[in-house]
Structures are given as C-alpha cells and as structure tokens.
Scaffold this active site. Structure first.
Site, PDB file in Angstrom:
ATOM      1  N   LYS A   1       0.807  -1.220   0.000  1.00 52.60           N
ATOM      2  CA  LYS A   1       0.000   0.000   0.000  1.00 52.60           C
ATOM      3  C   LYS A   1       0.842   1.273   0.000  1.00 52.60           C
ATOM      4  CE  LYS A   1      -4.422  -1.382   0.300  1.00 52.60           C
ATOM      5  NZ  LYS A   1      -5.495  -0.892  -0.607  1.00 52.60           N
TER       6      LYS A   1
ATOM      7  N   SER B   1       0.801 -10.008  -0.298  1.00 54.64           N
ATOM      8  CA  SER B   1       0.600  -8.556  -0.354  1.00 54.64           C
ATOM      9  C   SER B   1       0.854  -7.821   0.953  1.00 54.64           C
ATOM     10  CB  SER B   1      -0.805  -8.253  -0.874  1.00 54.64           C
ATOM     11  OG  SER B   1      -1.780  -8.864  -0.068  1.00 54.64           O
TER      12      SER B   1
END
Lengths: 345, 345
Positions: free
Chosen positions: B71, B327
């Site tokens: 992110k 992720s």
C-alpha cells in the site's frame, strides 16, 4: 534461557595470517559457482530503526536463502569442487541442522548421496527438511556419542567426502558470498557501512563475510555476535588464542553451539574483526519478536543474535550505517511461540 | 472462520475500457517516483514447491515493503503528485490498516499532516503502526458509522485531500509497480510466467499489476484471489457488472473486506484478468503456516489468499511457471498464533 555476562573484545591484532586459508578471489569464484543456484538475498532497509536508534540499518535476510539459512552457499561451493567420482560416492556431514540442510540440498542438486549425522535433540523442522532433500539422517546422542567419529565411519566405509561445517576453505569462501553481496548492495543503495554484525558459531560465515567486506569496504568495522555461554570467539580474540566453551552451558541458539573457533576461521577472524560480543537468550527472543512484528521475517534463535546485539544497545550506533545478518530461519513453531511469548509479543 | 463455496470466473471480455483510468506509462512514471523510496522487493524462487506441485513458483513478498504491505506504493505515488499547498493542508484516508500505514508513512516522508479513519476492530498492530508514522487516527464503528462521511468531514473542515484506498488513478498506478517489478525480475531469472496470482480487495493492486504484467508479458494469465464471502470481483466478472458482497459475511482477511469492485478498477480487471477465485479462511491459515515454515515470511491473512489458491490446488499449475504476490504481513501475534495452530503448524 540462560542469562550470563556479556563481554566485548577488540581483536588484538590486525595482522593477516601468514598464509590465509581463503583469499578474496576464492569468494569471487564461489559467487560465480553459486550464480543461479543460491538466492541473492536482498539487503533490506529498516526505516523503523532510524527513529529508534538514530542509525541507518540494513538487514541481510539469509532466512530467505535456499534451505532457510546461509549454509547452502558453503555446501554448494564445496560440492561444486568435488570430482564426478567423489560426488558419486557421496558426502557426509555432521550438523545440528542448518549445515545439514545446506549439504543435503546441494547434494540433491548434484545427484550425490548424502549422509547427515544430527543430534537427536535437533529441531524437528531441521531433521524433517534434511530428509526432505533426500539425505539419509543418522541421529546421535549429543552427550554420549562422538559425531565426528560417526561421520568418519562413513568416509571410511563408503568412501564419502566429509563436508565440514565451517573449518574448510571452500565452506568459508562460500559463506563469504554473503559479505560480497552486502558490500555490493550497500554500494548500490548509496550506503557506506560503518558497522556489520554477523552471527557467529564456528566462524565460517564470520570469516568469509569479514574477508569479502574488508576487501571491498575496508572502513567497515565487523563484529561477531555469539550466544552468552558460547562466546568462544569473543574470549579467544581477547586471549589471542583459540579457547573452548565451558561444558554444560545451555542456549536455545541451537545453530551456534560449536565448541571452539576453527583452526582456519580463527586466524582470519583475528585479523579481520573489530570485536565480538555476546547476547542473552532473552535478548535473542526480543530480536525474534522484532523481526516478526517489524521485518515480517521468521528468524531462528541463532539467526537473531546479531540483531539482538543491535537492538539491545550493546554497540554505539548513533549516526552510523549498520548491516546486520539474519543468518537462518529454521525454527520449530513451538520454539517460536515460546520465544515470542516470553518477549511479550 | 467461514467456509463457503468457491468459484472461478473467466472474464467475459478482453476488450479494454474505452478510456482506461490508468495506462502503462502511468505505472512507469510511478516507478520513477518510488525509486529509492519504496523497497524493490525480491522475486523469490520456491524450490520446495517444484516437487510438490510440479510447477516453478516465485513469490513477490510485499510483506518486506515499507510499512509491511504494497500500500505504500500507491500512497506515495499519490502524495508525490499533490501540490506543495495541498501537502501542507494534509491528507485523509479511511482504511482497515494497510492503506492507513501506507498513507501515514508517505505523508511523514513529505512532512504532510495525515488523518486516518480506521475501524475500531482493526488489528492493534495496524493502529499502533499508523500512529507510529505520525498520523492522527480517528476510530469509527464499522457497523454504525460511515467512514467516508467522517473522512469527507476532514476534507471540508481542514481542506485535506482524500487519498482513496483503491479507486484512484495514482493509487492504481503506484500498486502497478508490483507488476512492473515482477515482469522485470522474472525476465532476469529467465522465467516466462504462465500465471500470476494477486490478492484482491477493491482491486487496485490487481488492476495495476495486471496492467503492467499484461503489457510486458502478454501471455501471462492473471487471476485475482479473494476470501470466500467477499468474492465480489469473481462474481462481478461472471456477471459483467459490478456486484456487491452480501452483508453480514465474516472473514479474518481484514485487508480484503471492501464491499464491491471499484468504478475504475473493475473495467481494467474485466479486460485484463483471466479469472478470479475464492479461498476459505482454513485454506488461508494453511498458507500462512506454509509461509512460516518454508518461506520464513510473516504473511497476514489477506496477504496469503493468493498463496492459498496455489497451495489448495484450485488452479492447474503442473509444468507451469507461476508468480504469487504476498501482499502484506501486518498481523497481530494472537491472530498469527490462532491461524498457525488451526493449521496444525
């Protein structure tokens, strides 16, 4: 977990050994052999520590190496230099687990038989993985049996080649590729390393890494880090000669319990290291918890000693740039849980 | 943990959207902005899976990214394009935690104030880290309050810029640098990727990665992976239109609980993906345990869904070369313990 005194040593001499067991060109040759076989592990920045320590810190996570520790490097470099005939007869090694996996995986890649002599109290994950790489595992009683004698039995009966855990030029040169990569990666990152911290058992990783780093980055001060109670390298540097650990000591750093510095590794370390220091099991557990929370890396006790030395503030690092090797990540879930719980994770 | 049906979808169309929100040049520009700021995470081979699956597998561990998830990439790319004046007024974001940390860390690097609106049940580690990056955290009740309305309050009252979690061209382009790196790193490793698996919430990482990968490696088939019960992208691809998740579903994949595909991400994903599939919480826990044991990586539930899809055999991979994105790794110790214990680690 033990908690014993912590000492720091400065090497008494900077004179290189008369005829060193390994030279920098050996490390470069090892790197060529390992290309495409070993993982070039990243040198990861740890921005979280800039505020906490006032230092620019990088970690070299050999936990991401093939077999979960740096040991694959030395083992592969050794096997790559055996003759076809020697590989056919196979190799034998004794190891608490990381060298075992390194040798087993390298032997599998070369299609060579491998016998690994492991202590019966080795972590389950290390025994299972070693078997997973196709090696024959022979367990022995750490307190009653002589692992070297068992290994010699296989060299004599089956003509196998012994792959020593650290005191061998090919092993030291292979482990030295860790230092070679650190130097090059720090350079790419625009970082001039003031300090490098390595985990130290028999001293193969330390010697090889120190050789490569001091060649490429002479200003870098390299410190070996050991578990308290197993600070043989630290005390040997102070004494100027190889000293053994006192018997009966305990540490959960199973990868670093070798009895004394190597005949080949010690002269190198004596001439190359700036010092050595020891950390307690509690400091190691705290480092494992930091690695879990912040680095997102699984580090085994023996692989976390260098990070523990950094985090526990045993060296002045403010304003410095520091590289820390995380040498392995082969830890059973139960041990990992205990360590993180004890560290209040 | 829930256990619900698992479905696979093949995108109904390969026609690109008329005027795509993001084009490949935007991803390249994001990569230039991120150089030296984001970690170029490695693409790690997983030899252990060659025997197990008959596939050549690589993982892209964004757990090693700054802030512990991908992110940071999108957030930094967004903030880099704000004016000095806009940065001075600051930014606001709503997020369960990974986007929160990404925005907070990016804002800190730019010296911009940041307000992050987070659900009161977000993992402790995510709330603590977000505050650690200097952001002001505003907690809200996930079931009773409207996080977007709270965030809008800050844009109106303090002139702050909203940094959306996924449905924004700069965010999608930033996340796309993951795909750019995968394509280049696979090329360096001499690997031609047949398949790539991405974790999918709102679809920003998926859309950006798919855009970059399909541009550089058109033959690669990209699949989005979602938690069971939150398979909105999967069902939307089948239906050819954006569908929301049914209310009241639960999953411990806290990072992937967005209500429906984005208005910008869905058209991209519809034209670029080969399919989507869902995994159960039990499959995710097993993947987290595999990552612990074999990869030595700490992966959070939402970060492990793509690996779970691979390991649970939901896609035929024999003889194929596969890249799997991990992720994020921001998981509380208690959740990690529960997951690994449930997986019999």
């Amino acid at each position: 977990m033990t908690s014993s005194t912590v000492s720091t040593a400065i090497a008494a001499t900077a004179t290189p050994p008369d005829s060193p067991a390994v030279v920098f060109a050996d490390v470069e040759a090892a790197a060529r052999r390992l290309a495409g076989k070993a993982v070039v592990t990243p040198l990861l920045p740890v921005p979280a520590l800039e505020a906490q320590l006032g230092a620019r810190v990088f970690v070299k996570p050999e936990v991401l190496q093939r077999t979960g520790s740096f040991k694959f490097r030395g083992a592969y470099n050794k096997l790559a230099q055996l003759s076809t005939e020697e590989r056919k007869r196979g190799v034998v090694a004794f190891s608490s687990g990381n060298h075992a996996q390194g040798v087993a995986a390298a032997a599998q890649l070369f299609g060579a038989p491998a016998v690994i002599v492991m202590p019966s109290d080795a972590p389950d994950i290390k025994v299972a993985n070693t078997r997973g790489y196709g090696a024959e595992v022979v367990l022995y009683d750490r307190d009653r049996e002589d692992r070297e004698a068992i290994a010699r039995g296989f060299t004599q009966a089956r003509g196998m080649t012994l792959v020593p855990p650290f005191d061998d030029p090919a092993i030291i040169a292979g482990q030295g590729t860790v230092g070679l990569e650190i130097a090059r990666q720090a350079d790419t990152a625009g970082a001039k390393l003031d300090l490098a911290l390595t985990c130290c058992g028999g001293g193969g990783l330390t010697a090889g890494t120190a050789l490569a780093l001091k060649t490429l980055s002479p200003a870098t001060q390299i410190h070996a880090v050991e578990p308290a109670g197993f600070d043989d390298t630290c005390r040997s540097l102070l004494a100027g000669e190889r000293l053994a650990n006192a018997p009966g000591r305990k540490s959960f750093c199973d990868a670093l319990l070798s009895p004394m510095p190597g005949a080949l590794t010690f002269p190198l370390n004596r001439s190359l290291l700036a010092g050595a220091l020891a950390v307690t099991d509690a400091e190691v557990a705290a480092a494992m918890a930091f690695a879990f929370r912040t680095l997102k890396l699984v580090v085994e006790p023996g692989g976390a000693v260098a990070l523990a030395a950094l985090l526990s503030g045993k060296l002045p690092v403010q304003g410095k740039t520091v590289a820390v090797i995380l040498s392995g990540g082969n830890v059973d879930w139960s041990t990992f849980q205990q360590a993180l719980s004890s560290a209040g994770a």
